[in-house]
Design a protein around this motif. Structure first.
Motif, short mmCIF file in Angstrom:
data_model
loop_
_atom_site.label_atom_id
_atom_site.label_comp_id
_atom_site.label_asym_id
_atom_site.label_seq_id
_atom_site.Cartn_x
_atom_site.Cartn_y
_atom_site.Cartn_z
N ASN A 1 -26.21 -6.58 -17.53
CA ASN A 1 -27.29 -7.45 -17.10
C ASN A 1 -27.99 -8.18 -18.24
O ASN A 1 -28.93 -8.94 -18.00
CB ASN A 1 -28.32 -6.65 -16.30
CG ASN A 1 -27.72 -6.15 -15.01
OD1 ASN A 1 -27.10 -6.91 -14.27
ND2 ASN A 1 -27.87 -4.87 -14.74
N SER A 2 -27.55 -7.95 -19.48
CA SER A 2 -28.19 -8.63 -20.60
C SER A 2 -27.66 -10.05 -20.74
O SER A 2 -26.60 -10.40 -20.23
CB SER A 2 -27.99 -7.83 -21.89
OG SER A 2 -26.62 -7.73 -22.20
N THR A 3 -28.42 -10.86 -21.45
CA THR A 3 -28.07 -12.27 -21.65
C THR A 3 -27.04 -12.40 -22.75
O THR A 3 -27.16 -11.71 -23.77
CB THR A 3 -29.34 -13.06 -22.03
OG1 THR A 3 -30.33 -12.80 -21.01
CG2 THR A 3 -29.10 -14.53 -22.13
N PRO A 4 -26.06 -13.25 -22.61
CA PRO A 4 -25.67 -14.09 -21.49
C PRO A 4 -24.92 -13.26 -20.45
O PRO A 4 -23.85 -12.69 -20.72
CB PRO A 4 -24.77 -15.16 -22.09
CG PRO A 4 -24.21 -14.54 -23.32
CD PRO A 4 -25.22 -13.52 -23.79
N LYS A 5 -25.49 -13.19 -19.27
CA LYS A 5 -25.01 -12.29 -18.22
C LYS A 5 -23.56 -12.56 -17.83
O LYS A 5 -22.78 -11.63 -17.68
CB LYS A 5 -25.92 -12.40 -16.99
CG LYS A 5 -25.58 -11.36 -15.95
CD LYS A 5 -26.57 -11.34 -14.82
CE LYS A 5 -26.11 -10.26 -13.85
NZ LYS A 5 -26.88 -10.19 -12.66
N ILE A 6 -23.19 -13.81 -17.68
CA ILE A 6 -21.81 -14.12 -17.24
C ILE A 6 -20.78 -13.65 -18.27
O ILE A 6 -19.70 -13.17 -17.91
CB ILE A 6 -21.65 -15.61 -16.90
CG1 ILE A 6 -20.35 -15.80 -16.11
CG2 ILE A 6 -21.68 -16.49 -18.13
CD1 ILE A 6 -20.33 -17.07 -15.30
N LEU A 7 -21.12 -13.75 -19.55
CA LEU A 7 -20.21 -13.28 -20.60
C LEU A 7 -20.05 -11.76 -20.51
O LEU A 7 -18.94 -11.24 -20.55
CB LEU A 7 -20.71 -13.68 -21.98
CG LEU A 7 -19.95 -13.10 -23.17
CD1 LEU A 7 -18.51 -13.60 -23.17
CD2 LEU A 7 -20.65 -13.42 -24.46
N HIS A 8 -21.16 -11.06 -20.36
CA HIS A 8 -21.10 -9.60 -20.32
C HIS A 8 -20.45 -9.09 -19.05
O HIS A 8 -19.73 -8.08 -19.07
CB HIS A 8 -22.50 -9.01 -20.52
CG HIS A 8 -23.03 -9.33 -21.88
ND1 HIS A 8 -24.37 -9.47 -22.13
CD2 HIS A 8 -22.41 -9.58 -23.06
CE1 HIS A 8 -24.55 -9.77 -23.41
NE2 HIS A 8 -23.37 -9.84 -23.99
N GLU A 9 -20.64 -9.80 -17.95
CA GLU A 9 -19.92 -9.44 -16.72
C GLU A 9 -18.41 -9.61 -16.91
O GLU A 9 -17.62 -8.77 -16.49
CB GLU A 9 -20.39 -10.31 -15.55
CG GLU A 9 -21.76 -9.96 -15.04
CD GLU A 9 -22.26 -10.95 -14.00
OE1 GLU A 9 -21.69 -12.06 -13.87
OE2 GLU A 9 -23.24 -10.61 -13.31
N SER A 10 -18.04 -10.68 -17.58
CA SER A 10 -16.61 -10.94 -17.85
C SER A 10 -16.01 -9.88 -18.76
O SER A 10 -14.88 -9.44 -18.56
CB SER A 10 -16.43 -12.32 -18.48
OG SER A 10 -16.88 -13.32 -17.62
N MET A 11 -16.78 -9.48 -19.77
CA MET A 11 -16.31 -8.44 -20.68
C MET A 11 -16.08 -7.12 -19.92
O MET A 11 -15.04 -6.47 -20.10
CB MET A 11 -17.32 -8.24 -21.81
CG MET A 11 -17.39 -9.40 -22.79
SD MET A 11 -18.82 -9.32 -23.88
CE MET A 11 -18.39 -7.92 -24.91
N HIS A 12 -17.02 -6.75 -19.09
CA HIS A 12 -16.88 -5.52 -18.31
C HIS A 12 -15.68 -5.61 -17.38
O HIS A 12 -14.92 -4.64 -17.25
CB HIS A 12 -18.16 -5.25 -17.50
CG HIS A 12 -19.24 -4.61 -18.30
ND1 HIS A 12 -19.60 -3.29 -18.13
CD2 HIS A 12 -20.03 -5.08 -19.29
CE1 HIS A 12 -20.57 -2.99 -18.97
NE2 HIS A 12 -20.85 -4.07 -19.68
N TYR A 13 -15.52 -6.76 -16.75
CA TYR A 13 -14.40 -6.94 -15.83
C TYR A 13 -13.06 -6.79 -16.55
O TYR A 13 -12.17 -6.07 -16.11
CB TYR A 13 -14.48 -8.30 -15.14
CG TYR A 13 -13.31 -8.58 -14.24
CD1 TYR A 13 -13.25 -8.04 -12.95
CD2 TYR A 13 -12.24 -9.37 -14.68
CE1 TYR A 13 -12.17 -8.28 -12.13
CE2 TYR A 13 -11.16 -9.60 -13.85
CZ TYR A 13 -11.12 -9.06 -12.59
OH TYR A 13 -10.05 -9.29 -11.79
N SER A 14 -12.92 -7.46 -17.68
CA SER A 14 -11.63 -7.45 -18.37
C SER A 14 -11.32 -6.11 -19.03
O SER A 14 -10.17 -5.70 -19.11
CB SER A 14 -11.54 -8.58 -19.39
OG SER A 14 -12.47 -8.40 -20.42
N VAL A 15 -12.34 -5.41 -19.48
CA VAL A 15 -12.11 -4.15 -20.19
C VAL A 15 -12.04 -2.96 -19.23
O VAL A 15 -11.20 -2.07 -19.39
CB VAL A 15 -13.21 -3.91 -21.25
CG1 VAL A 15 -13.11 -2.52 -21.85
CG2 VAL A 15 -13.13 -4.97 -22.34
#
Length: 79
Positions: free
Chosen positions: A27-41
């Protein structure tokens, strides 16, 4: 064979928790980047590479937690 499956499952669960610790908060900024990182990893995977790190460490009686940074780094590079 069940011992091997148990070994894999134990270390798959462990490395998933370690990876979650090292990734930035979803949920930290930039949220879309961190969501993508979680998804891919964290979106499945056998975690064979970090399990190899733990297996080698086990042959040398190295504490699992001392191998966490190395094992997670290998998995993150792969991801």
């Amino acid at each position: 064979m069940s011992d091997l499956k148990a070994f894999f499952k134990t270390y798959q669960t462990h490395i998933d928790q370690v990876l979650l610790h090292y990734l930035p908060d979803i949920n930290s900024t930039p949220k879309i980047l961190h969501e993508s990182m979680h998804y891919s990893v964290l979106n499945g995977g056998k975690r064979f590479r970090p399990i190899l790190v733990y297996a080698v460490g086990k042959t040398q009686n190295i504490d699992t937690h001392l191998l966490d940074a190395c094992a997670s780094s290998i998995e993150l590079i792969h991801s």
